[in-house]
Design an enzyme around this catalytic site. Structure first.
Site, short mmCIF file in Angstrom:
data_model
loop_
_atom_site.label_atom_id
_atom_site.label_comp_id
_atom_site.label_asym_id
_atom_site.label_seq_id
_atom_site.Cartn_x
_atom_site.Cartn_y
_atom_site.Cartn_z
N ASP A 212 -52.92 46.26 -10.69
CA ASP A 212 -51.63 46.15 -11.39
C ASP A 212 -50.57 47.01 -10.72
OD1 ASP A 212 -52.76 44.42 -13.18
OD2 ASP A 212 -52.98 45.90 -14.80
N ASP B 181 -47.83 34.59 -1.98
CA ASP B 181 -49.10 35.04 -2.57
C ASP B 181 -49.56 36.30 -1.88
OD1 ASP B 181 -51.55 34.02 -4.34
OD2 ASP B 181 -52.37 34.78 -2.46
N GLU C 205 -51.18 36.69 -8.84
CA GLU C 205 -50.59 37.43 -7.74
C GLU C 205 -49.65 36.54 -6.93
OE1 GLU C 205 -54.49 35.77 -6.08
OE2 GLU C 205 -53.66 36.43 -7.99
N HIS D 268 -58.77 46.82 -11.98
CA HIS D 268 -57.54 46.12 -12.36
C HIS D 268 -56.33 47.05 -12.49
CE1 HIS D 268 -59.09 42.03 -12.85
NE2 HIS D 268 -60.21 42.61 -13.25
#
Length: 331
Positions: free
Chosen positions: A219, A202, A245, A215
């Protein structure tokens, strides 16, 4: 002109099915040759292919392609062919007949040609047999066209299936695909008596990156993280996006110690190189949990993931940027 894979050689010269049809025509009509011309242009006379394309083939290509059957019982009496160089000179072609070949769209693509060196009678029954021979060629070409279309469709379907298995943002396997790979590898490893390990990794503080920089920036970070993680595994191992993620890595045949080494290599790969977002430099880290059939020999794939998740949460609680293995006492 339709060509074979052998450069500059007409399909009818080397293709076994067309050669077979030519052989049948030659025997059936008892002529010097039966030639299938495809297209309207003869082979390049300067090419090696022209050597295998005989003078008879060159003659057939020199006759204008017609959409109707052509029968010339004596070329010396034909207005079009009487002055042809291969009629007035060697090899002195005296008989010529041709029946057009159409593709499935009724487009004229060639002809079945008969030539001989003596005038001859060509009856209605002969005309019908020549039409039947042309129909065989048409059927062969249609079968090939359908086969080519089918292969193209199969390639497109394969591409679509692959696209349906790939995460469109980061290019790894998506959740469905990585879970399917895990199931397949679990069965294979069980049959082979080999261990199976997996890593759940993670990206730390990813929500903060999204909230702070937006965002699109998040990304872009994910794409770079996925690329680094992918560089840490072997071809037989698989990396998939398990959640937003969160990544799942499947390591068939790997022991718990090997999986720990892979996870640690991944952790260092992420932590060793900061990422720039505009004028800001981000120090990225991951936390990872590992589970293996070495420690849980009877665990299902779902149980292995659950064990790895527990180990991942332990890594988060330990301060993040670390790797933890699942232990029986952690459940």
């Amino acid at each position: 002109m339709l060509m074979s894979e052998q450069a500059d050689v007409p399909l009818g010269e080397v293709d076994p099915e067309i050669v077979r049809i030519r052989r049948i025509g030659k025997r059936l009509f008892d002529v010097a040759n039966c030639i299938v011309t495809l297209g309207s242009t003869a082979p390049d006379s300067s090419s090696a292919g022209a050597l295998s394309a005989s003078i008879e083939t060159a003659f057939c290509y020199s006759v204008p392609l017609s959409g109707e059957p052509v029968v010339v019982t004596d070329t010396r009496n034909d207005q079009m062919l009487a002055r042809h160089r291969l009629v007035v000179g060697a090899p002195y072609v005296r008989f010529y007949a041709a029946h057009p070949i159409y593709n499935q769209d009724r487009v004229l693509i060639g002809a079945v040609n008969l030539i001989d060196y003596a005038p001859r009678i060509f009856r209605d029954s002969d005309r019908q047999m020549l039409a039947d021979l042309a129909a065989l060629v048409e059927r062969e070409m249609q079968v090939r066209s359908m086969s080519a279309l089918q292969l193209d469709l199969q390639r497109k379907n394969k591409s679509l299936r692959r696209k349906s298995l790939i995460d469109p943002l980061i290019g790894t396997w998506n959740r469905g695909a990585i879970m399917r790979i895990l199931t397949i590898e679990a069965i294979r490893c069980d049959k082979a008596g080999a261990p199976l390990s997996l890593i759940v990794a993670d990206l730390d503080y990813f929500k903060k990156i999204n909230d702070t920089y937006g965002h699109p920036a998040g990304d872009a970070v994910l794409v770079k993280v996925a690329s680094r993680l992918r560089s840490c595994i072997r071809p037989q191992e698989a990396l998939g996006r398990y959640g937003g993620e969160e990544f799942l890595v499947v390591l068939p045949g790997s022991s718990i110690n090997t999986a720990m080494a892979v996870a640690e290599r991944m952790r260092r790969a992420i932590a060793s190189q900061p990422e720039a977002i505009g004028d800001t430099t981000l120090n990225l880290t991951i936390s990872a949990g590992i589970a293996s059939t070495d420690l849980f020999p009877s665990a299902t794939t779902e149980e292995l993931i659950s064990r790895a998740d527990v180990a991942l949460y332990a890594a988060k609680d330990a301060g993040r940027n670390c790797v933890m293995r699942a232990q029986p006492d952690l459940s």
